[in-house]
Design an enzyme around this catalytic site. Structure first.
Site, PDB file in Angstrom:
ATOM      1  N   CYS A   2       0.882  -1.172   0.000  1.00 37.94           N
ATOM      2  CA  CYS A   2       0.000   0.000   0.000  1.00 37.94           C
ATOM      3  C   CYS A   2       0.917   1.219   0.000  1.00 37.94           C
ATOM      4  CB  CYS A   2      -0.840   0.041   1.268  1.00 37.94           C
ATOM      5  SG  CYS A   2      -1.901  -1.369   1.471  1.00 37.94           S
ATOM      6  N   ARG A  27       1.728   0.950  -5.947  1.00 39.89           N
ATOM      7  CA  ARG A  27       1.883   0.056  -4.782  1.00 39.89           C
ATOM      8  C   ARG A  27       0.557  -0.591  -4.406  1.00 39.89           C
ATOM      9  NH1 ARG A  27       6.589   1.424  -1.784  1.00 39.89           N
ATOM     10  NH2 ARG A  27       5.639   0.604   0.092  1.00 39.89           N
ATOM     11  N   TRP A  74      -3.687  -1.924  -1.296  1.00 39.86           N
ATOM     12  CA  TRP A  74      -3.713  -3.273  -1.860  1.00 39.86           C
ATOM     13  C   TRP A  74      -4.258  -4.139  -0.744  1.00 39.86           C
ATOM     14  CZ3 TRP A  74      -1.700  -8.128  -0.853  1.00 39.86           C
ATOM     15  CH2 TRP A  74      -1.853  -9.060  -1.881  1.00 39.86           C
ATOM     16  N   ASN A  98       0.647   0.731   5.970  1.00 36.30           N
ATOM     17  CA  ASN A  98       1.149  -0.199   4.955  1.00 36.30           C
ATOM     18  C   ASN A  98       1.813  -1.331   5.714  1.00 36.30           C
ATOM     19  OD1 ASN A  98       2.237  -1.543   2.787  1.00 36.30           O
ATOM     20  ND2 ASN A  98       4.059  -0.248   2.716  1.00 36.30           N
ATOM     21  N   GLY A  99       1.297  -2.554   5.494  1.00 36.20           N
ATOM     22  CA  GLY A  99       1.892  -3.706   6.183  1.00 36.20           C
ATOM     23  C   GLY A  99       0.807  -4.627   6.696  1.00 36.20           C
ATOM     24  N   GLU A 475       9.912 -16.484 -17.166  1.00 40.23           N
ATOM     25  CA  GLU A 475       9.639 -15.038 -17.136  1.00 40.23           C
ATOM     26  C   GLU A 475       8.610 -14.666 -18.190  1.00 40.23           C
ATOM     27  OE1 GLU A 475       9.861 -12.574 -15.396  1.00 40.23           O
ATOM     28  OE2 GLU A 475       9.790 -10.815 -16.702  1.00 40.23           O
ATOM     29  N   LYS A 479       5.064 -12.798 -17.332  1.00 43.19           N
ATOM     30  CA  LYS A 479       4.653 -11.551 -17.981  1.00 43.19           C
ATOM     31  C   LYS A 479       3.269 -11.698 -18.594  1.00 43.19           C
ATOM     32  CE  LYS A 479       7.383  -8.659 -16.847  1.00 43.19           C
ATOM     33  NZ  LYS A 479       7.643  -9.448 -15.747  1.00 43.19           N
ATOM     34  N   GLU A 482       0.537 -12.032 -15.799  1.00 40.33           N
ATOM     35  CA  GLU A 482       0.263 -10.919 -14.884  1.00 40.33           C
ATOM     36  C   GLU A 482      -0.350  -9.716 -15.588  1.00 40.33           C
ATOM     37  OE1 GLU A 482       3.552  -9.155 -12.811  1.00 40.33           O
ATOM     38  OE2 GLU A 482       4.933  -9.492 -14.450  1.00 40.33           O
ATOM     39  N   HIS A 498       7.320 -35.588 -20.075  1.00 38.05           N
ATOM     40  CA  HIS A 498       7.090 -36.270 -18.777  1.00 38.05           C
ATOM     41  C   HIS A 498       5.777 -35.822 -18.152  1.00 38.05           C
ATOM     42  CE1 HIS A 498      11.133 -37.917 -18.947  1.00 38.05           C
ATOM     43  NE2 HIS A 498      11.550 -36.724 -19.331  1.00 38.05           N
ATOM     44  N   LYS A 598       3.117  -3.146  -7.189  1.00 40.38           N
ATOM     45  CA  LYS A 598       4.494  -3.137  -7.673  1.00 40.38           C
ATOM     46  C   LYS A 598       5.469  -3.623  -6.612  1.00 40.38           C
ATOM     47  CE  LYS A 598       7.892  -2.049 -10.417  1.00 40.38           C
ATOM     48  NZ  LYS A 598       8.146  -2.880 -11.609  1.00 40.38           N
TER      49      LYS A 598
END
Ligand code: AGP
Length: 603
Positions: A2, A27, A74, A98-99, A475, A479, A482, A498, A598
């Site tokens: 946040c 954030r 968030w 924030n936390g 990666e 990408k 997300e 497999h 982020k």
């Protein structure tokens, strides 16, 4: 996760708070809110969703006052609703946070006689503080007493009824900066939020709390002792946060890669060799390199593992930060621990760093924010020099993480006697040729835009790669997931048979990242196994590779030919552009994808 902000100003606080929150929205953006004190009275406005909803609300319901705090959320505890939006209030106090308060349930039980409106952990902080005010404590005393009862991670800002020249700020486990203005003072989750207001920043240390007034700041440590913390001048770059004519921050940052990678390589190389002027790393003295990170940074470490082992002969472990410390891995005093983090604030990575701090021979970090918590708690903090990265999906930071890691691997090779000066110069030369090659790859954007139209309809996509292209496949899948919300998975090409090959049918696009290297022929065999089952193969290779294996595939993309050792850096570009343009086709929010933030500053 946040963003929090606070201002003590001689102007109306609301517009300043909203502007600062815009710079913190990366954030978290589930809800936003502000509170001010006006004529001694607290009041607040809160709105669900993006910040513009709050800005709209403030047009119809203005909030006067020259002292205020704000928050962009968030969601951790409680869904994204107005009643769960910060600031949270209990009588004479409002707080933004924030936390995560890990003991909030126990605290809430002890406050059972109080009326709660939200499902959040944060509201408990406000009620606890109010109880101390009820006992006759001053706002400063009540806030300081409240902090003693909190367990977990928090960056906090308190505002009080009747206090038009006081913000109490506190930091434990989540970053918090104090900004110094002219007769004004500010509080923010990071310097970016405050950069239009000031470039003079004081970072609170772990456990610090601060009484902020327009005339300055009084900082106390966790034991309540008054302490001094340095005030630093932040880099001007933090103020350059705009899209520079691009449609999104993400694509701007993709196209910045040649420039910022060149800056990074110029910092770490000179005269055909790797040079670390301000860091005394000794890879000859270490017997193992442990790399720990999250998400995209973790994939950068997985790529670098190939480099440290193949170039330097250095045994290398790579761990996901959220798993690392709970496994309680043995860390010898001859091991070097390396933590990679764009934000330098990722809680899982910071916790992993703390696990190694009194164990490893050296604790090194690679960060994009020099004053970040991870940087400050490392023995050696190395910059990646990618510039401010706003897009939630990391691109240029990933590229520069790879660039810096490649230089460290070459340095390790030289220090461990694995590299002749000629081979070192060759490797450095290849690295230095990358910015131009990345420009060539970026020139393929129109083709990729066209090709991804077919990808946008897929329900699932597979990425395949061998060797260092396997983490590049990971990666690429991340990408795509997300920002386009399409399910994607990555496999080492040889692993497909497999089990995962059962997924293959004529609805499944399979993107194969395969430069013409020593493993190419084996990858082609895997590709043919996919095509034999009607899988839709999109081959990303170089001209020779496409000529050899491009016949009959669904799509091809031809990249410049590069020494395979650093090919993952070049192949990152199509992976990023494929994700970006697929997301555009789908109309998702590229810079602020749903459910994401982020900087993940909670565990
Ligand atoms: C990358 O696109 C993601 N946004 C995410 O995986 C990110 O890499 C991860 O959260 C680590 O962040 P950090 O580099 O700031 O530690």
């Amino acid at each position: 996760m946040c963003g929090i902000v606070g201002v003590l100003t001689d102007h109306e606080a609301a517009p300043i708070l909203v502007e600062a929150l815009k710079r913190l929205e990366y954030r978290g953006y589930d809800s936003a809110g502000i509170a001010t004190v006006h004529n001694g009275m607290l009041d607040r406005r809160r709105a669900v969703g993006k910040l513009h909803n709050l800005a709209d609300l403030l047009v119809y319901e203005p909030l006067p006052g020259k002292a205020g705090i704000g928050h962009t959320r968030w969601a951790t505890h409680g869904g994204p609703t107005v009643r769960n939006a910060h600031p949270h209030r209990a009588g004479r106090v409002v707080v933004v946070h924030n936390g995560i308060i890990e003991n909030y349930r126990a605290l809430k039980e002890a406050l059972a006689d109080r009326e709660f409106e939200s499902d959040t952990d944060t509201e408990t902080i406000a009620h606890l503080c109010e109880t101390f005010l009820d006992r006759g404590m001053s706002p400063r005393e009540a806030a300081a007493e409240t902090l003693k009862h909190l367990e977990g991670a928090f960056a906090l800002a308190f505002l009080f009824d009747g206090e038009e020249d006081l913000i109490v700020a506190a930091r434990k486990g989540s970053p918090l900066a104090i900004g110094h203005g002219e007769g004004e003072m500010y509080v923010g989750s990071d310097a970016i939020a405050l950069s239009p207001l000031t470039d003079r920043i004081t970072y609170l240390d772990e456990g610090d709390y601060a009484f902020v007034t327009r005339s300055g700041v009084e900082i106390r440590d966790a034991d309540g002792r008054q302490v001094h913390r340095d005030t630093v001048k932040i880099a001007a770059q933090a103020a350059q946060v705009d899209k520079a004519g691009h449609k999104h921050f993400m694509v701007k940052e993709i196209f910045e890669q040649p420039t910022v990678l060149a800056q990074c390589l110029a910092h770490y190389t000179g005269n055909g060799a790797v040079e670390l002027p301000d860091a005394d790393l000794d890879f000859a003295a270490t017997d193992r390199l442990i790399m720990v990170a999250c998400g995209t940074a973790h994939y950068a470490c997985l790529v670098a593992k190939y480099w440290f082992e193949q170039i330097a002969g250095l045994p290398c472990d790579v761990d996901i930060a959220s798993e690392f410390r709970y496994r309680e891995p043995p860390v010898s005093d001859r091991a070097t621990a390396l933590f990679v983090s764009q934000s330098g604030e990722t809680a899982d990575t910071l916790a992993a760093l703390r696990y190694t701090r009194d164990k490893a021979m050296a604790v090194v970090s690679l960060v994009n924010v020099p004053q970040s918590s991870i940087a400050r708690e490392s023995d050696t903090a190395l910059p990646i020099l990618a510039g401010v990265e706003i897009g939630v999906a990391s691109t240029k930071a990933f590229m520069n993480q790879l660039g810096a890691l490649a230089c460290l691997a070459i340095l390790a090779g030289r220090q461990r006697g694995q590299l002749t000066p000629e081979r070192e110069a060759e490797l450095v030369g290849t690295l230095l040729s990358l910015p131009a090659m990345i420009n060539q790859a970026l020139a393929l954007e129109d083709q990729i835009r066209h090709q991804t139209g077919k990808l946008a309809e897929a329900r699932s996509v597979l990425f395949l790669g061998r060797g260092p292209m396997y983490p590049m496949a990971l990666e690429g899948a991340l990408k795509l997931k997300e920002i386009s919300y399409i399910h994607a998975e990555a496999y080492a090409s040889g692993e497909l048979k497999h089990g995962p090959i059962a997924l293959v049918d004529n609805n499944l696009p399979v993107i194969v990242l395969a430069p013409r290297d020593a493993l190419f022929d084996k990858t082609v065999s895997n590709m043919q196994e996919v095509m034999a089952r009607d899988g839709k193969v999109w081959l990303v290779s170089d001209a020779e590779g496409v000529a050899l294996a491009g016949e009959g595939v669904w799509e091809t993309l031809t990249l410049p030919t590069i020494d395979p050792v650093f090919a993952p850096m070049l192949y990152a570009v199509p992976a990023q552009l494929i994700a970006y343009h697929t997301a555009l086709h789908k109309g998702t929010d590229v810079d602020q994808p749903r459910n994401l933030a982020k900087s993940v500053t909670v565990e």
